[in-house]
Design an enzyme around this catalytic site. Structure first.
Site, PDB file in Angstrom:
ATOM      1  N   HIS A  74      -2.635   0.980 -25.570  1.00 27.11           N
ATOM      2  CA  HIS A  74      -1.621   2.305 -25.807  1.00 27.11           C
ATOM      3  C   HIS A  74      -2.416   3.625 -25.936  1.00 27.11           C
ATOM      4  O   HIS A  74      -3.609   3.673 -26.310  1.00 27.11           O
ATOM      5  CB  HIS A  74      -1.162   1.951 -27.337  1.00 27.11           C
ATOM      6  CG  HIS A  74      -0.259   3.067 -27.739  1.00 27.11           C
ATOM      7  ND1 HIS A  74       1.122   3.044 -27.496  1.00 27.11           N
ATOM      8  CD2 HIS A  74      -0.281   4.011 -28.697  1.00 27.11           C
ATOM      9  CE1 HIS A  74       1.719   4.225 -27.888  1.00 27.11           C
ATOM     10  NE2 HIS A  74       0.978   5.028 -28.746  1.00 27.11           N
TER      11      HIS A  74
ATOM     12  N   SER B 109      -7.382  -8.297  10.204  1.00 27.80           N
ATOM     13  CA  SER B 109      -8.072  -8.546   8.957  1.00 27.80           C
ATOM     14  C   SER B 109      -8.232 -10.298   8.858  1.00 27.80           C
ATOM     15  O   SER B 109      -9.289 -10.746   8.652  1.00 27.80           O
ATOM     16  CB  SER B 109      -7.228  -8.274   7.713  1.00 27.80           C
ATOM     17  OG  SER B 109      -6.963  -6.908   7.603  1.00 27.80           O
TER      18      SER B 109
ATOM     19  N   THR C 126      -3.904  -4.051  12.662  1.00 26.93           N
ATOM     20  CA  THR C 126      -2.764  -3.228  12.186  1.00 26.93           C
ATOM     21  C   THR C 126      -2.892  -2.592  10.829  1.00 26.93           C
ATOM     22  O   THR C 126      -2.833  -1.305  10.813  1.00 26.93           O
ATOM     23  CB  THR C 126      -1.460  -4.036  12.141  1.00 26.93           C
ATOM     24  OG1 THR C 126      -1.050  -4.438  13.379  1.00 26.93           O
ATOM     25  CG2 THR C 126      -0.443  -3.230  11.824  1.00 26.93           C
ATOM     26  N   CYS C 127      -3.491  -3.259   9.816  1.00 30.81           N
ATOM     27  CA  CYS C 127      -3.484  -2.919   8.474  1.00 30.81           C
ATOM     28  C   CYS C 127      -4.609  -1.695   8.560  1.00 30.81           C
ATOM     29  O   CYS C 127      -4.246  -0.659   7.818  1.00 30.81           O
ATOM     30  CB  CYS C 127      -4.094  -4.063   7.587  1.00 30.81           C
ATOM     31  SG  CYS C 127      -4.217  -3.551   5.831  1.00 30.81           S
TER      32      CYS C 127
ATOM     33  N   GLU D 133     -11.076  -8.274  20.960  1.00 35.10           N
ATOM     34  CA  GLU D 133     -10.270  -7.420  20.589  1.00 35.10           C
ATOM     35  C   GLU D 133     -10.075  -6.437  21.661  1.00 35.10           C
ATOM     36  O   GLU D 133     -10.928  -5.924  22.522  1.00 35.10           O
ATOM     37  CB  GLU D 133     -10.547  -6.866  19.147  1.00 35.10           C
ATOM     38  CG  GLU D 133      -9.684  -5.876  18.595  1.00 35.10           C
ATOM     39  CD  GLU D 133      -8.218  -6.319  18.565  1.00 35.10           C
ATOM     40  OE1 GLU D 133      -7.379  -5.834  19.100  1.00 35.10           O
ATOM     41  OE2 GLU D 133      -7.814  -7.062  17.514  1.00 35.10           O
TER      42      GLU D 133
ATOM     43  N   LYS E   3      -1.164   4.554   6.036  1.00 31.66           N
ATOM     44  CA  LYS E   3       0.105   4.680   5.236  1.00 31.66           C
ATOM     45  C   LYS E   3      -0.158   5.038   3.831  1.00 31.66           C
ATOM     46  O   LYS E   3       0.397   5.971   3.431  1.00 31.66           O
ATOM     47  CB  LYS E   3       0.752   3.363   5.411  1.00 31.66           C
ATOM     48  CG  LYS E   3       2.176   3.395   4.589  1.00 31.66           C
ATOM     49  CD  LYS E   3       2.035   2.770   3.125  1.00 31.66           C
ATOM     50  CE  LYS E   3       1.482   1.578   3.024  1.00 31.66           C
ATOM     51  NZ  LYS E   3       2.357   0.619   3.490  1.00 31.66           N
TER      52      LYS E   3
ATOM     53  N   TYR F  42      10.148  -2.298   3.743  1.00 33.54           N
ATOM     54  CA  TYR F  42       8.980  -1.572   3.381  1.00 33.54           C
ATOM     55  C   TYR F  42       8.674  -0.244   4.181  1.00 33.54           C
ATOM     56  O   TYR F  42       8.689   0.701   3.332  1.00 33.54           O
ATOM     57  CB  TYR F  42       7.738  -2.421   3.546  1.00 33.54           C
ATOM     58  CG  TYR F  42       7.346  -3.805   2.984  1.00 33.54           C
ATOM     59  CD1 TYR F  42       6.302  -3.487   1.841  1.00 33.54           C
ATOM     60  CD2 TYR F  42       8.158  -4.826   3.040  1.00 33.54           C
ATOM     61  CE1 TYR F  42       6.219  -4.721   1.170  1.00 33.54           C
ATOM     62  CE2 TYR F  42       7.662  -5.915   2.421  1.00 33.54           C
ATOM     63  CZ  TYR F  42       6.643  -5.985   1.366  1.00 33.54           C
ATOM     64  OH  TYR F  42       6.565  -7.043   0.601  1.00 33.54           O
TER      65      TYR F  42
ATOM     66  N   GLU G 150       8.946   3.439   2.652  1.00 33.84           N
ATOM     67  CA  GLU G 150       7.952   4.165   2.463  1.00 33.84           C
ATOM     68  C   GLU G 150       7.627   5.501   3.351  1.00 33.84           C
ATOM     69  O   GLU G 150       7.098   6.595   2.802  1.00 33.84           O
ATOM     70  CB  GLU G 150       6.551   3.163   2.843  1.00 33.84           C
ATOM     71  CG  GLU G 150       6.501   2.098   1.950  1.00 33.84           C
ATOM     72  CD  GLU G 150       5.236   1.181   2.398  1.00 33.84           C
ATOM     73  OE1 GLU G 150       5.066   0.128   1.322  1.00 33.84           O
ATOM     74  OE2 GLU G 150       5.214   1.054   3.540  1.00 33.84           O
TER      75      GLU G 150
ATOM     76  N   CYS H 277      -1.400  -0.493   6.434  1.00 34.26           N
ATOM     77  CA  CYS H 277      -1.585  -0.268   5.180  1.00 34.26           C
ATOM     78  C   CYS H 277      -2.206   0.940   4.884  1.00 34.26           C
ATOM     79  O   CYS H 277      -1.908   1.646   4.059  1.00 34.26           O
ATOM     80  CB  CYS H 277      -2.144  -1.428   4.467  1.00 34.26           C
ATOM     81  SG  CYS H 277      -1.650  -3.326   5.346  1.00 34.26           S
TER      82      CYS H 277
ATOM     83  N   GLY I  83      11.638  -3.857  11.735  1.00 31.88           N
ATOM     84  CA  GLY I  83      11.099  -5.136  11.841  1.00 31.88           C
ATOM     85  C   GLY I  83       9.952  -5.350  12.910  1.00 31.88           C
ATOM     86  O   GLY I  83       9.908  -4.556  13.815  1.00 31.88           O
TER      87      GLY I  83
ATOM     88  N   GLU J 181       1.542  -1.907 -21.214  1.00 34.02           N
ATOM     89  CA  GLU J 181       1.740  -2.313 -22.597  1.00 34.02           C
ATOM     90  C   GLU J 181       3.008  -3.050 -22.592  1.00 34.02           C
ATOM     91  O   GLU J 181       3.433  -3.758 -23.465  1.00 34.02           O
ATOM     92  CB  GLU J 181       1.506  -1.324 -23.713  1.00 34.02           C
ATOM     93  CG  GLU J 181       2.238  -0.317 -24.241  1.00 34.02           C
ATOM     94  CD  GLU J 181       1.860   0.455 -25.188  1.00 34.02           C
ATOM     95  OE1 GLU J 181       1.529   0.030 -26.141  1.00 34.02           O
ATOM     96  OE2 GLU J 181       1.924   1.814 -25.065  1.00 34.02           O
TER      97      GLU J 181
END
Length: 495
Positions: A469, A32, A69-70, A52, A78, A210, A214, A75, A294, A474
């Site tokens: 509402h 990214s 990775t994302c 890459e 996942k 995280y 998850e 992300c 990690g 709210e």
């Protein structure tokens, strides 16, 4: 006419015989941050190359993919699995809304896995097109730094080719780490967890961050038995303690077995699965053991130290406020710098880099009021200071406002799961220092709250805002009563 580039806040003075380089910028890593930096630099007129590793859902030292990775193994896939896992409990909740469902509801893991892979392949192609449309030259292979202005590319056939560049940007991200315990090779990381051929019936997860919570939510939502082990008393170290306790309670409420203050000491392969031993003498047999302990900066194969680039003890590149290393021509952004390891932060850093080096606008990344989310089920999202951080930094009293309630949807479904919202306020200035929420749609709500905090909103301005509402959101503008007022800590003395 020589292109003008910004260095140290000053434009290089054009000279008669400027050194010629193959590229103005060469980027190692097309995740990214690297893609953002290369595209935006090209838009400023720079000649940009980027390299890459070849694409595959599961990474290694020689496998990666445009998108990083994302997009490929983080992300995005996942979140797709989180959506998939959410439907099971939602279908159960639907019964009290009048939906007549069969007692047995089947889940096809392989179908979801196939659709997930289709999506990341699609996104990989989109990222390649973004680079092409911006005029960025993409190379497939492994890049390494061999000089302050030289990159060596190891191509897929093993041949090597070198390119010179006025600036080199390192954006290689991070990689999952494994704890050094006997049998550690029997475990998987999040890379493999996103591409398992079979859905586990029994899962053990080591970690409290995280990724751990998850995947605990994902596998439990899909029907697996899940045991989550972590060293602290609560998961999600670094988040607001009150919210951590809520997440732990929700995980248990969803049927996840929590083992706080516990770590794994050994994994043993047996006929029935993987036997897990803990430091408390427990033994559990699982189909899958996930290490979510990690990630480390991905710098080992970049040859940086031989060029003189300074790394910290974790292997991260040391950079200044503008993402520049101690070598003036070499820069770094994203997880490889181990600053704030979030995809939107890498995007910000990439944008700031392009502005600074090629746009004539010296721009340091601003790390204040960055919202984030943990996509456990239900999700947690925060922005600004936690209660503990506010107390640590406050000069005066801190006001805490909370609202705990049963979401309207749950009142009919019968699900016993509370949502909680929280505002932390400076008593003297009335400025809102932090906001957090654990409950359905928390990230969607928190993105808007982040704008308010970025603008310096006060509690009075929250209170004067008319709510929508009926909605959960709210509650953030109707918390009138102080839950607790915490006096300022007495200043330290030398006595």
């Amino acid at each position: 006419m020589a292109r003008k580039m910004l260095i140290d806040g000053e434009l290089d003075k054009p000279i008669e015989e400027e050194t010629h380089y193959d590229f103005d910028l060469f980027v190692i890593g097309a995740g990214s941050g690297g893609v953002r930096a290369s595209r935006f630099s090209a838009q400023y007129g720079a000649k940009v190359g980027i390299c890459e590793l070849p694409f595959h859902p599961i990474s290694s030292e020689v496998i990666g993919g445009v998108g990083g990775t994302c997009v490929i193994r983080g992300c995005v896939p996942k979140k797709i699995l989180v959506y998939g896992a959410s439907f099971g409990p939602e279908l159960e909740d639907a019964r009290n809304y009048g939906w007549e469902l069969n007692e047995k509801i089947d889940f096809n893991w392989k179908k979801l896995l196939h659709k997930k892979t289709e999506e990341i392949v699609r996104l990989n192609g989109i990222y390649k097109r973004l680079l092409s449309n911006a005029g960025v030259k993409l190379f497939e292979g492994e890049g390494r730094v061999v000089g302050p202005n030289e990159v060596e590319l190891i191509q897929l056939d093993g041949t090597k080719i070198s390119y010179s560049a006025k600036h080199i940007l390192i954006a290689t991200g991070s990689r999952a780490q494994r704890p050094a315990i006997p049998g550690q090779e029997l475990a998987i990381t999040s890379d493999e967890a996103l591409s398992l051929e079979e859905l586990p019936k029994r899962a053990v997860i080591l970690g409290g961050g995280y990724i751990a919570v998850e995947f605990a939510s994902i596998w439990r939502g899909m029907g697996a038995t899940v045991d989550l082990f972590y060293r602290k008393e609560l998961p999600l170290r670094g988040f607001d303690d009150e919210m951590r306790a809520v997440v732990a309670r929700n995980l248990e409420g969803r049927g996840i077995n929590l083992h706080p203050g516990t770590t794994l000491t050994e994994l043993v392969k047996t006929e029935d699965g993987i036997k897990v031993r803990t430091d408390h003498g427990e033994e559990i047999v699982a189909d899958v053991v996930l290490f979510a302990t990690g990630r480390a900066p991905n710098t080992k194969r970049l040859n940086l130290e031989s060029v003189g680039v300074e790394l910290d003890r974790t292997g991260a590149l040391k950079v200044d406020d503008y993402s520049r290393t101690n070598i003036p021509s070499i820069w770094a952004i994203g997880d490889v710098t181990n600053r704030m390891n979030l995809t939107p932060v890498a995007l910000m850093e990439g944008t700031c880099f392009a502005k600074t080096v090629f746009g004539g606008q010296p721009t340091a990344p601003d790390y204040g009021h960055i919202p984030c989310a943990v996509f456990c089920i239900p999700s947690l999202s925060v922005v600004g200071l936690s209660e503990e951080q506010a107390l640590e930094n406050a000069n005066g009293d801190v006001l805490v406002f909370t609202s705990t309630f049963n979401p309207m949807k749950n009142t009919v479904s019968g699900r016993q799961e509370k949502s909680i919202m929280k505002l932390v306020v400076d008593a003297e200035t009335d400025k809102v220092l932090g906001a957090s929420m654990c409950g359905p749609d928390a990230p969607e709500i928190m993105q808007g709250i982040a704008i308010a905090l970025k603008c310096g909103a006060t509690k009075a301005q929250f209170d004067s805002t008319v709510g929508i509402h009926p909605s959960a959101a709210e509650e953030f503008v109707t918390m009138r009563s102080v839950t607790r007022r915490i006096p300022a800590r007495k200043p330290k003395t030398s006595l």
